[in-house]
Design an enzyme around this catalytic site. Structure first.
Site, PDB file in Angstrom:
ATOM      1  N   ASP A  80       3.913  -2.195   1.735  1.00  0.00           N
ATOM      2  CA  ASP A  80       2.619  -2.053   1.054  1.00  0.00           C
ATOM      3  C   ASP A  80       2.402  -0.663   0.466  1.00  0.00           C
ATOM      4  OD1 ASP A  80       2.386  -0.780   3.485  1.00  0.00           O
ATOM      5  OD2 ASP A  80       0.440  -1.636   3.995  1.00  0.00           O
ATOM      6  N   TYR A 140       5.315   8.930   1.820  1.00  0.00           N
ATOM      7  CA  TYR A 140       6.293   9.319   2.834  1.00  0.00           C
ATOM      8  C   TYR A 140       7.160  10.490   2.394  1.00  0.00           C
ATOM      9  CZ  TYR A 140       5.230   5.484   5.988  1.00  0.00           C
ATOM     10  OH  TYR A 140       4.594   4.647   6.877  1.00  0.00           O
TER      11      TYR A 140
END
Length: 440
Positions: free
Chosen positions: A159, A237
Site C-alpha cells: 500500500d 521507506y
C-alpha cells in the site's frame, strides 16, 4: 486467506464483503487456532447484519487451498516476537533495526522464504489455476521466491505507492484518477518520478513549492531541498537509506521498537477479541496502529502526526480487491504491483521482481515500461536486489555462510563481523530460523 488470524484480515474481509466483490466464500487458514478464532469473532460481529461471503476456518492447508480462485498470503514466520528480535539484533550492532529494510528484512526473509516456497508448492499441487496475491513481507523478496514455482501467477502488493500517490494528488489539488504516476523501483525502494495531468508533468511544480511539500508526509520526511536534488519523491521507506543515522538514533531513543509496540498492543487485543464488542475494539486498535506507523521517522524529521486521510487502513484492501476484480471479471485497470520485471526497468533482468505500474486484466498483471532509473537509484536498486537474491539462495540452501553474506552485503549493514553477530543472536533465539538454516 493464509495467515487468517492476522490482525489486518478484517480490513481485507471488509472489501471482499462489499456487494460488488463477487466473492462467495472466504476460507481462513492459520497455524495459530487462538488467533484465527479471535479474527473470526471480529468478522462475525462486523457482518452480523447479514450479507457478505460465507466464512470457513480450515486447519489443513491442502483442504483450504482446493477449489480456490484467489489465495491471499499474509503469513508472519516467527510472529511479532521474531520481528522484535530482528529490530533489537540490528540495533545492538548500531545498525538499522526495521522489519523489511536492512538486517531485519534479511533475517525476516531467511525464515520466511522456505515457508513461502512450501506454500507455493502446495498451491501448484492443490490449486494450480488459482492466483496468489502476496501480502507477506519482505514482499518483493517473497514474491520473487514464490515466482520460481508459480511464475506470473503470484503477484505482490503493497500500500505504500498508492498512499504516496494519494498524498501527492491531494497536495496538487488533483483527483488521483485523473493523473498518471510514473513510479519505479523495488518494494519499499521506489521513486515517483513524474505526475502527468492532461499530458503535462506537474511534479516539478510541487517540488518547487515548499508550502505544498509541507502538507504531506513524504515532503515533511525528506524536505524540499533533498527532494529537489533528487528530482523525485521517494517511497517513505527510503528515509532509512537517506537519513540512516537520524533513523537509528530515533529508534534507539524510543521507549519501544515498532515490533515491541505492536506485540503489546496486539496481545491485549487478541486476549479479549472473542468478547462482545470485538469489532469495535479491533477498529480502535487498528486506528492506533495506523496513527503510529513509522512514528520514529516522523519524530526524527519533525513531520508530526499522520493526516487523517491516511488512517483508513493504508489501502491493502482496496488494492487487493481491485486486483482480484480485474483478473476475475476482466475489469482492466492499472495498479502498482510487485511482478517479474520482463523489460520494465532496463537496469534489471527479466526475472527480477520489481514494483511498477501494471496493466491488469483476465490474463494477469503486465508491467508497463518504466524506463531506466537514474544512476544513483539504479546502483541502490541493484545492490538491494543482490541482497534479496542472496537471501533467497541462503534460505533455499540452508547455508549459514550464505546468510552472513546476505547480511554483510546489505548497504545498511556494511560489516561482516556485525552480520555474524546478528545472525548468531537470531539463531540463538528463533527456532524458525534454526529450522531454515541448519549448521553448514
Amino acid at each position: 486467506m493464509l495467515g487468517g488470524g492476522g490482525f489486518r484480515v478484517p480490513l481485507v474481509h471488509s472489501a471482499l464483503a462489499s456487494e460488488d466483490s463477487g466473492v462467495e466464500t472466504v476460507v481462513l487458514h492459520d497455524t495459530d487456532p487462538a488467533r484465527v478464532r479471535a479474527v473470526r469473532a471480529v468478522l462475525d460481529e462486523a457482518s452480523s447484519g447479514g450479507g457478505g461471503p460465507e466464512i470457513i476456518v480450515e486447519d489443513d492447508l491442502a483442504t483450504a487451498l482446493k477449489g480456490t480462485d484467489f489465495i491471499f498470503s499474509a503469513i508472519r514466520v516467527g510472529g511479532l516476537r521474531g520481528r522484535t528480535l530482528d529490530e533489537r539484533s540490528a540495533l545492538a550492532e548500531g545498525v538499522l533495526g526495521q522489519e523489511t529494510t536492512g538486517a531485519g528484512g534479511v533475517c525476516y526473509g531467511l525464515r520466511t522464504v522456505p515457508v513461502a516456497l512450501r506454500i507455493a508448492e502446495a498451491v501448484r499441487e492443490h490449486a494450480p489455476s488459482a492466483w496468489v496475491i502476496n501480502f507477506t513481507n519482505p514482499a518483493g523478496m517473497v514474491t520473487e521466491a514464490m515466482s520460481r514455482v508459480l511464475g506470473d501467477r503470484v503477484i505482490g502488493i503493497c500500500d505504500s505507492p498508492v498512499g504516496l500517490f494519494r498524498r501527492v494528488a491531494r497536495a496538487l489539488g488533483v483527483e488521483p484518477a485523473s493523473a498518471w504516476f510514473d513510479y519505479a523501483g523495488l518494494n519499499h525502494l521506489g521513486w515517483l518520478r513524474r505526475v502527468l495531468v492532461d499530458g503535462r508533468d506537474v511534479l516539478p511544480d510541487l517540488l518547487a513549492d515548499d508550502d505544498a511539500l509541507a502538507t504531506f508526509e513524504e515532503g515533511q520526511l525528506f524536505g524540499g531541498p533533498w527532494l529537489r536534488a533528487l528530482g523525485a519523491i521517494p517511497n517513505e521507506y527510503l528515509y532509512y537509506y537517506y537519513f540512516t543515522q537520524d533513523a537509528i538514533a530515533s529508534i534507539t531513543e524510543a521507549p519501544a521498537t515498532r515490533g515491541e509496540f505492536l506485540l503489546d498492543q496486539q496481545a491485549a487485543f487478541y486476549r479479549g477479541a472473542d468478547e462482545p464488542g470485538a469489532a469495535a475494539r479491533w477498529d480502535q486498535v487498528r486506528r492506533e496502529r495506523e496513527a503510529t506507523y513509522m512514528a520514529e521517522s516522523r519524530e526524527a524529521s519533525g513531520a508530526g502526526h499522520r493526516h487523517t486521510d491516511d488512517l483508513d487502513g493504508g489501502g491493502y484492501d482496496k488494492v487487493a480487491l481491485a486486483l482480484m476484480r480485474a483478473i476475475a471479471a476482466d475489469e482492466k485497470t492499472t495498479l502498482v504491483l510487485n511482478v517479474r520485471n520482463r523489460s520494465a526497468i532496463p537496469n534489471l533482468d527479466a526475472d527480477a521482481v520489481v514494483e511498477v505500474p501494471c496493466l491488469v486484466g483476465r490474463n494477469g498483471a503486465h508491467p508497463v515500461a518504466a524506463g531506466s532509473l537514474g544512476a544513483p537509484e539504479a546502483a541502490l536498486v541493484s545492490s538491494v536486489k543482490a541482497v534479496e537474491r542472496t537471501t533467497i539462495e541462503a534460505a533455499i540452501s540452508g547455508s549459514r555462510s550464505h546468510a552472513v553474506k546476505a547480511l554483510a552485503i546489505h548497504p545498511l549493514v556494511g560489516s561482516v563481523r556485525a552480520a555474524e553477530r546478528i545472525l548468531a543472536r537470531e539463531l540463538d533465539e528463533l527456532a524458525e530460523l534454526r529450522a531454515a538454516l541448519p549448521a553448514d
